[in-house]
Design an enzyme around this catalytic site. Structure first.
Site, PDB file in Angstrom:
ATOM      1  N   GLY A  76     -64.666  53.310 -21.078  1.00 43.29           N
ATOM      2  CA  GLY A  76     -63.711  53.966 -21.326  1.00 43.29           C
ATOM      3  C   GLY A  76     -62.162  53.393 -21.578  1.00 43.29           C
ATOM      4  N   ASP A 130     -58.467  58.444 -11.025  1.00 42.42           N
ATOM      5  CA  ASP A 130     -58.896  59.912 -10.805  1.00 42.42           C
ATOM      6  C   ASP A 130     -58.848  59.882  -9.064  1.00 42.42           C
ATOM      7  OD1 ASP A 130     -59.675  62.462 -10.217  1.00 42.42           O
ATOM      8  OD2 ASP A 130     -61.296  62.248 -11.542  1.00 42.42           O
ATOM      9  N   LYS A 133     -54.085  61.101 -13.006  1.00 37.06           N
ATOM     10  CA  LYS A 133     -54.130  62.528 -12.579  1.00 37.06           C
ATOM     11  C   LYS A 133     -53.432  62.563 -11.194  1.00 37.06           C
ATOM     12  CE  LYS A 133     -58.442  63.972 -14.579  1.00 37.06           C
ATOM     13  NZ  LYS A 133     -60.012  64.481 -14.526  1.00 37.06           N
ATOM     14  N   PHE A 154     -59.808  67.583 -17.000  1.00 32.32           N
ATOM     15  CA  PHE A 154     -60.873  66.887 -17.550  1.00 32.32           C
ATOM     16  C   PHE A 154     -60.555  66.477 -18.883  1.00 32.32           C
ATOM     17  CE2 PHE A 154     -64.651  65.249 -19.469  1.00 32.32           C
ATOM     18  CZ  PHE A 154     -65.108  64.160 -18.610  1.00 32.32           C
ATOM     19  N   VAL A 155     -60.108  65.199 -19.288  1.00 28.85           N
ATOM     20  CA  VAL A 155     -59.437  64.947 -20.662  1.00 28.85           C
ATOM     21  C   VAL A 155     -60.529  64.095 -21.470  1.00 28.85           C
ATOM     22  CG1 VAL A 155     -57.071  65.295 -20.117  1.00 28.85           C
ATOM     23  CG2 VAL A 155     -58.156  63.089 -19.834  1.00 28.85           C
ATOM     24  N   ASP A 178     -64.646  59.769 -22.400  1.00 29.18           N
ATOM     25  CA  ASP A 178     -65.767  60.650 -23.142  1.00 29.18           C
ATOM     26  C   ASP A 178     -66.109  61.831 -22.212  1.00 29.18           C
ATOM     27  OD1 ASP A 178     -66.896  59.137 -20.988  1.00 29.18           O
ATOM     28  OD2 ASP A 178     -68.817  59.847 -21.523  1.00 29.18           O
TER      29      ASP A 178
END
Ligand code: 5GP
Ligand code: MG
Length: 186
Positions: free
Chosen positions: A50, A109, A137, A160-161, A167
Site C-alpha cells: 500500500g 487504521d 483514520k 474505506f478508501v 487497494d
C-alpha cells in the site's frame, strides 16, 4: 475510466502539496537526529504494497542521503474491507541497528500493521525510530494497538478508501487520488 469510484476525498494537488511538506519536515528532523547522535545512516522502511505510491513521492521530496528496506505485510485477505490483523510476509531487513529508521505506511487504521513492524524494528536497537503514514483514520473507539504515527498526512473519517497505493481486492492502487467506492456495482 473508474466507474466504481463514488467520490474523491483528497485530490492530487492537495496530496502533492502535503507530501512535499511532510518530506521537508521529516528530512529536517532526520538530519537533526544525525547531528545529535553521530549515527549517520538513514533507512526508510516502506510497508508493501500500500505505501509504494506514497513512499515514491515522499523520498523525492527528501533531499538527504537515505536507503530503503522494504517489508511486506498482509492485512486484508481476499475482498474483505475489515482489518483482520497483520502478518509479516517474508523477511524484515536485519541491519537496522544503530540507524535512523522511518517506517512508512499508507494508512493507520487499527494500528496492528504499524505496531507489528515497529516491534520488529525496535528489537534491532535502531538509533531512532519514527513512523509516517499518509492517512490516519479517526476512530470512535480506541485503536486495537496503540501506536501513534509521528507524521500523518491527513486525518480522514472512518471510511474505506482506495487510490494512491490503497487497494480494494488488489485494484485501484493506480488511481491518483484518495477516493471512496460506490457501495453497489455501477
Ligand atoms: P491497521 O493494521 O492499522 O488496521 O491497517 C493498516 C493496513 O490496513 C494498511 O496498511 C492498509 O493496507 C489497510 N487498510 C486500512 N484501512 C484501509 C482503507 O480504508 N482502505 C484500504 N484500501 N486499505 C486499508
Ligand atoms: Mg497496507
Amino acid at each position: 475510466m473508474f466507474p466504481e469510484i463514488e467520490r474523491v476525498l483528497i485530490d492530487q494537488a492537495t496530496i502533492a502539496a502535503r507530501v512535499h511538506e511532510l518530506g521537508e519536515r521529516i528530512a529536517a528532523d532526520l538530519l537533526a537526529d544525525v547531528a545529535r547522535t553521530g549515527h549517520d545512516q538513514i533507512v526508510l522502511v516502506p510497508i508493501l504494497t500500500g505505501s509504494i505510491v506514497f513512499v515514491a513521492d515522499l523520498i523525492r521530496q527528501m533531499p538527504i542521503k537515505l536507503s530503503l528496506g522494504v517489508v511486506a505485510v498482509s492485512s486484508y485477505p481476499g475482498q474483505s474491507i475489515q482489518s483482520k490483523g497483520a502478518a509479516l510476509r517474508g523477511e524484515i531487513p536485519r541491519d537496522l541497528g544503530g540507524k535512523h529508521v522511518l517506517i512508512v505506511d499508507d494508512i493507520l487504521d487499527s494500528g496492528r500493521t504499524l505496531g507489528l513492524i515497529c516491534d520488529l524494528v525496535a528489537e534491532q536497537s535502531p538509533a531512532s525510530l519514527r513512523t509516517a503514514v499518509l492517512l490516519r483514520k479517526l476512530l470512535h473507539g480506541p485503536r486495537a494497538v496503540e501506536v501513534a504515527a509521528d507524521y500523518a498526512g491527513f486525518d480522514i473519517p472512518d471510511e474505506f478508501v482506495v487510490g494512491y497505493g490503497l487497494d480494494f481486492d488488489g485494484y485501484f492502487r493506480n488511481y491518483p487520488q484518495i477516493a471512496v467506492l460506490r457501495r453497489e456495482a455501477p
